[in-house]
Design a protein around this motif. Structure first.
Motif, PDB file in Angstrom:
ATOM      1  N   LYS A  93       0.863  -1.184   0.000  1.00 15.01           N
ATOM      2  CA  LYS A  93       0.000   0.000   0.000  1.00 15.01           C
ATOM      3  C   LYS A  93       0.898   1.231   0.000  1.00 15.01           C
ATOM      4  CE  LYS A  93      -3.561   2.385   2.641  1.00 15.01           C
ATOM      5  NZ  LYS A  93      -4.304   2.419   3.899  1.00 15.01           N
ATOM      6  N   THR A  94       0.697   2.078  -1.021  1.00 14.98           N
ATOM      7  CA  THR A  94       1.468   3.303  -1.126  1.00 14.98           C
ATOM      8  C   THR A  94       0.525   4.438  -1.527  1.00 14.98           C
ATOM      9  OG1 THR A  94       3.465   4.266  -2.097  1.00 14.98           O
ATOM     10  CG2 THR A  94       2.138   2.872  -3.525  1.00 14.98           C
ATOM     11  N   PRO A  95       0.781   5.648  -1.083  1.00 12.00           N
ATOM     12  CA  PRO A  95      -0.107   6.760  -1.448  1.00 12.00           C
ATOM     13  C   PRO A  95      -0.158   6.964  -2.964  1.00 12.00           C
ATOM     14  CG  PRO A  95       1.319   7.394   0.366  1.00 12.00           C
ATOM     15  CD  PRO A  95       1.819   6.069  -0.131  1.00 12.00           C
ATOM     16  N   ALA A  96      -1.310   7.385  -3.458  1.00  8.09           N
ATOM     17  CA  ALA A  96      -1.493   7.625  -4.898  1.00  8.09           C
ATOM     18  C   ALA A  96      -0.471   8.638  -5.394  1.00  8.09           C
ATOM     19  CB  ALA A  96      -2.907   8.134  -5.153  1.00  8.09           C
ATOM     20  N   GLY A  97       0.063   8.364  -6.578  1.00  9.35           N
ATOM     21  CA  GLY A  97       1.016   9.280  -7.184  1.00  9.35           C
ATOM     22  C   GLY A  97       2.428   9.162  -6.632  1.00  9.35           C
ATOM     23  N   THR A  98       2.672   8.223  -5.762  1.00 13.65           N
ATOM     24  CA  THR A  98       3.998   8.051  -5.160  1.00 13.65           C
ATOM     25  C   THR A  98       4.640   6.781  -5.688  1.00 13.65           C
ATOM     26  OG1 THR A  98       3.198   9.081  -3.108  1.00 13.65           O
ATOM     27  CG2 THR A  98       5.248   7.833  -2.977  1.00 13.65           C
ATOM     28  N   SER A  99       5.849   6.894  -6.224  1.00 17.26           N
ATOM     29  CA  SER A  99       6.566   5.693  -6.646  1.00 17.26           C
ATOM     30  C   SER A  99       7.271   5.110  -5.429  1.00 17.26           C
ATOM     31  CB  SER A  99       7.559   6.009  -7.759  1.00 17.26           C
ATOM     32  OG  SER A  99       8.511   6.945  -7.302  1.00 17.26           O
ATOM     33  N   ALA A 100       7.441   3.812  -5.439  1.00 14.21           N
ATOM     34  CA  ALA A 100       8.045   3.136  -4.285  1.00 14.21           C
ATOM     35  C   ALA A 100       9.124   2.193  -4.753  1.00 14.21           C
ATOM     36  CB  ALA A 100       6.968   2.389  -3.509  1.00 14.21           C
ATOM     37  N   ARG A 101       9.884   1.710  -3.814  1.00  9.12           N
ATOM     38  CA  ARG A 101      10.970   0.773  -4.090  1.00  9.12           C
ATOM     39  C   ARG A 101      10.931  -0.320  -3.026  1.00  9.12           C
ATOM     40  NH1 ARG A 101      16.270   3.593  -5.141  1.00  9.12           N
ATOM     41  NH2 ARG A 101      15.544   3.297  -7.256  1.00  9.12           N
ATOM     42  N   ALA A 102      11.196  -1.538  -3.472  1.00  7.51           N
ATOM     43  CA  ALA A 102      11.275  -2.678  -2.551  1.00  7.51           C
ATOM     44  C   ALA A 102      12.674  -3.265  -2.655  1.00  7.51           C
ATOM     45  CB  ALA A 102      10.227  -3.726  -2.900  1.00  7.51           C
ATOM     46  N   ASP A 103      13.418  -3.222  -1.574  1.00  2.00           N
ATOM     47  CA  ASP A 103      14.733  -3.861  -1.515  1.00  2.00           C
ATOM     48  C   ASP A 103      14.538  -5.247  -0.932  1.00  2.00           C
ATOM     49  OD1 ASP A 103      16.071  -1.626  -2.508  1.00  2.00           O
ATOM     50  OD2 ASP A 103      16.336  -0.772  -0.512  1.00  2.00           O
ATOM     51  N   VAL A 104      14.865  -6.261  -1.713  1.00  4.65           N
ATOM     52  CA  VAL A 104      14.668  -7.654  -1.296  1.00  4.65           C
ATOM     53  C   VAL A 104      16.009  -8.232  -0.878  1.00  4.65           C
ATOM     54  CG1 VAL A 104      13.853  -9.925  -2.006  1.00  4.65           C
ATOM     55  CG2 VAL A 104      12.755  -7.863  -2.922  1.00  4.65           C
ATOM     56  N   THR A 105      16.067  -8.738   0.325  1.00  7.53           N
ATOM     57  CA  THR A 105      17.275  -9.355   0.849  1.00  7.53           C
ATOM     58  C   THR A 105      17.002 -10.820   1.110  1.00  7.53           C
ATOM     59  OG1 THR A 105      17.879  -7.292   1.932  1.00  7.53           O
ATOM     60  CG2 THR A 105      18.976  -9.285   2.704  1.00  7.53           C
ATOM     61  N   VAL A 106      17.895 -11.671   0.633  1.00 13.40           N
ATOM     62  CA  VAL A 106      17.764 -13.101   0.868  1.00 13.40           C
ATOM     63  C   VAL A 106      19.034 -13.559   1.563  1.00 13.40           C
ATOM     64  CG1 VAL A 106      17.481 -15.369  -0.184  1.00 13.40           C
ATOM     65  CG2 VAL A 106      16.350 -13.380  -1.190  1.00 13.40           C
ATOM     66  N   ALA A 107      18.887 -14.214   2.697  1.00 12.41           N
ATOM     67  CA  ALA A 107      20.039 -14.707   3.443  1.00 12.41           C
ATOM     68  C   ALA A 107      19.690 -16.048   4.056  1.00 12.41           C
ATOM     69  CB  ALA A 107      20.435 -13.712   4.532  1.00 12.41           C
ATOM     70  N   ALA A 108      20.707 -16.840   4.316  1.00 12.29           N
ATOM     71  CA  ALA A 108      20.463 -18.152   4.906  1.00 12.29           C
ATOM     72  C   ALA A 108      21.604 -18.540   5.831  1.00 12.29           C
ATOM     73  CB  ALA A 108      20.314 -19.215   3.825  1.00 12.29           C
ATOM     74  N   THR A 109      21.265 -19.246   6.869  1.00  6.38           N
ATOM     75  CA  THR A 109      22.244 -19.854   7.755  1.00  6.38           C
ATOM     76  C   THR A 109      21.942 -21.338   7.775  1.00  6.38           C
ATOM     77  OG1 THR A 109      22.376 -17.879   9.115  1.00  6.38           O
ATOM     78  CG2 THR A 109      23.171 -19.918  10.097  1.00  6.38           C
ATOM     79  N   VAL A 110      22.934 -22.136   7.462  1.00  8.09           N
ATOM     80  CA  VAL A 110      22.753 -23.589   7.400  1.00  8.09           C
ATOM     81  C   VAL A 110      23.487 -24.217   8.577  1.00  8.09           C
ATOM     82  CG1 VAL A 110      23.151 -25.657   6.020  1.00  8.09           C
ATOM     83  CG2 VAL A 110      22.616 -23.491   4.888  1.00  8.09           C
ATOM     84  N   LYS A 111      22.768 -25.026   9.333  1.00 10.81           N
ATOM     85  CA  LYS A 111      23.381 -25.768  10.427  1.00 10.81           C
ATOM     86  C   LYS A 111      23.192 -27.244  10.134  1.00 10.81           C
ATOM     87  CE  LYS A 111      22.079 -22.304  13.813  1.00 10.81           C
ATOM     88  NZ  LYS A 111      21.285 -22.051  15.021  1.00 10.81           N
ATOM     89  N   HIS A 112      24.267 -27.994  10.184  1.00 11.55           N
ATOM     90  CA  HIS A 112      24.182 -29.415   9.867  1.00 11.55           C
ATOM     91  C   HIS A 112      25.306 -30.156  10.563  1.00 11.55           C
ATOM     92  CE1 HIS A 112      23.114 -32.917   7.511  1.00 11.55           C
ATOM     93  NE2 HIS A 112      24.382 -33.080   7.181  1.00 11.55           N
ATOM     94  N   ARG A 113      25.038 -31.370  10.934  1.00 18.30           N
ATOM     95  CA  ARG A 113      26.077 -32.208  11.535  1.00 18.30           C
ATOM     96  C   ARG A 113      26.482 -33.262  10.517  1.00 18.30           C
ATOM     97  NH1 ARG A 113      27.121 -31.500  16.843  1.00 18.30           N
ATOM     98  NH2 ARG A 113      25.601 -30.332  18.023  1.00 18.30           N
ATOM     99  N   GLY A 114      27.632 -33.052   9.912  1.00 16.34           N
ATOM    100  CA  GLY A 114      28.142 -34.017   8.943  1.00 16.34           C
ATOM    101  C   GLY A 114      28.626 -35.277   9.644  1.00 16.34           C
ATOM    102  N   LEU A 115      28.325 -36.408   9.103  1.00 11.72           N
ATOM    103  CA  LEU A 115      28.678 -37.711   9.668  1.00 11.72           C
ATOM    104  C   LEU A 115      28.152 -37.906  11.091  1.00 11.72           C
ATOM    105  CD1 LEU A 115      32.367 -37.919   8.418  1.00 11.72           C
ATOM    106  CD2 LEU A 115      30.344 -38.875   7.325  1.00 11.72           C
ATOM    107  N   GLY A 116      27.225 -37.071  11.488  1.00  9.46           N
ATOM    108  CA  GLY A 116      26.597 -37.231  12.794  1.00  9.46           C
ATOM    109  C   GLY A 116      27.365 -36.643  13.961  1.00  9.46           C
ATOM    110  N   PHE A 117      28.635 -36.290  13.781  1.00 14.26           N
ATOM    111  CA  PHE A 117      29.373 -35.780  14.933  1.00 14.26           C
ATOM    112  C   PHE A 117      30.265 -34.572  14.617  1.00 14.26           C
ATOM    113  CE2 PHE A 117      31.935 -39.069  12.999  1.00 14.26           C
ATOM    114  CZ  PHE A 117      33.205 -38.509  12.947  1.00 14.26           C
ATOM    115  N   LEU A 118      30.380 -34.174  13.382  1.00 11.37           N
ATOM    116  CA  LEU A 118      31.185 -33.010  13.039  1.00 11.37           C
ATOM    117  C   LEU A 118      30.278 -31.839  12.668  1.00 11.37           C
ATOM    118  CD1 LEU A 118      33.872 -34.711  10.771  1.00 11.37           C
ATOM    119  CD2 LEU A 118      34.144 -33.967  13.135  1.00 11.37           C
ATOM    120  N   PRO A 119      30.051 -30.920  13.609  1.00 11.95           N
ATOM    121  CA  PRO A 119      29.162 -29.801  13.283  1.00 11.95           C
ATOM    122  C   PRO A 119      29.861 -28.787  12.375  1.00 11.95           C
ATOM    123  CG  PRO A 119      30.028 -29.535  15.483  1.00 11.95           C
ATOM    124  CD  PRO A 119      30.538 -30.862  14.977  1.00 11.95           C
ATOM    125  N   TYR A 120      29.099 -28.179  11.479  1.00 19.82           N
ATOM    126  CA  TYR A 120      29.623 -27.072  10.705  1.00 19.82           C
ATOM    127  C   TYR A 120      28.492 -26.100  10.438  1.00 19.82           C
ATOM    128  CZ  TYR A 120      27.609 -29.174   6.468  1.00 19.82           C
ATOM    129  OH  TYR A 120      26.755 -29.694   5.545  1.00 19.82           O
TER     130      TYR A 120
END
Length: 136
Positions: A93-120
């Protein structure tokens, strides 16, 4: 996501009028049993509690409706891995006659235990894309 109208005053900034999904969950069964026994001389007392039924674990949560910085957070839960496509919808929702901008940020954090005992842990750098929304 960050919504803004660069040339507009603070009271005429765009907002996320509606976002979807607001939440997605996966049903998980709850089972368990707790038992407590106390022996006092010749008296024995037992208390038992059985948990049965189902619950839910959230794997998508949408936040920031009616604000200028809506976001969605994803989390892998047992029985619902983060695989495939997920549709995200936003109505701005933006006021009539007003142009707008959307900055999209995508980020991820991956947590996994390789071989069941080595966390990275691997952090992906944010990727930003700007979408210009013309004035109407």
């Amino acid at each position: 996501m960050h919504l803004k109208a660069p040339d507009a005053p603070a009271d005429r900034q765009p907002i996320a009028w509606s976002i979807a999904p607001k939440r997605r969950s996966h049903a998980v069964p709850r089972t368990g049993r707790v038992s407590l026994t106390a022996k006092l001389a010749i008296i024995e007392s037992t208390i038992e509690y059985a948990l049965d039924g189902s619950g839910e674990k959230l794997f998508v949560v949408g936040m920031g409706e009616h604000d200028s910085d809506p976001e969605w957070r994803f989390r892998a839960v047992s029985g619902a891995p983060l695989i495939g496509d997920e549709e995200l919808t936003i109505v701005v929702k933006t006021p009539a006659g007003t142009s707008a901008r959307a900055d999209v940020t995508v980020a991820a954090t991956v947590k996994h235990r390789g071989l069941g005992f080595l966390p990275y842990r691997a952090d992906l750098p944010p990727v930003v894309r700007t979408i210009d929304l013309p004035a109407m």
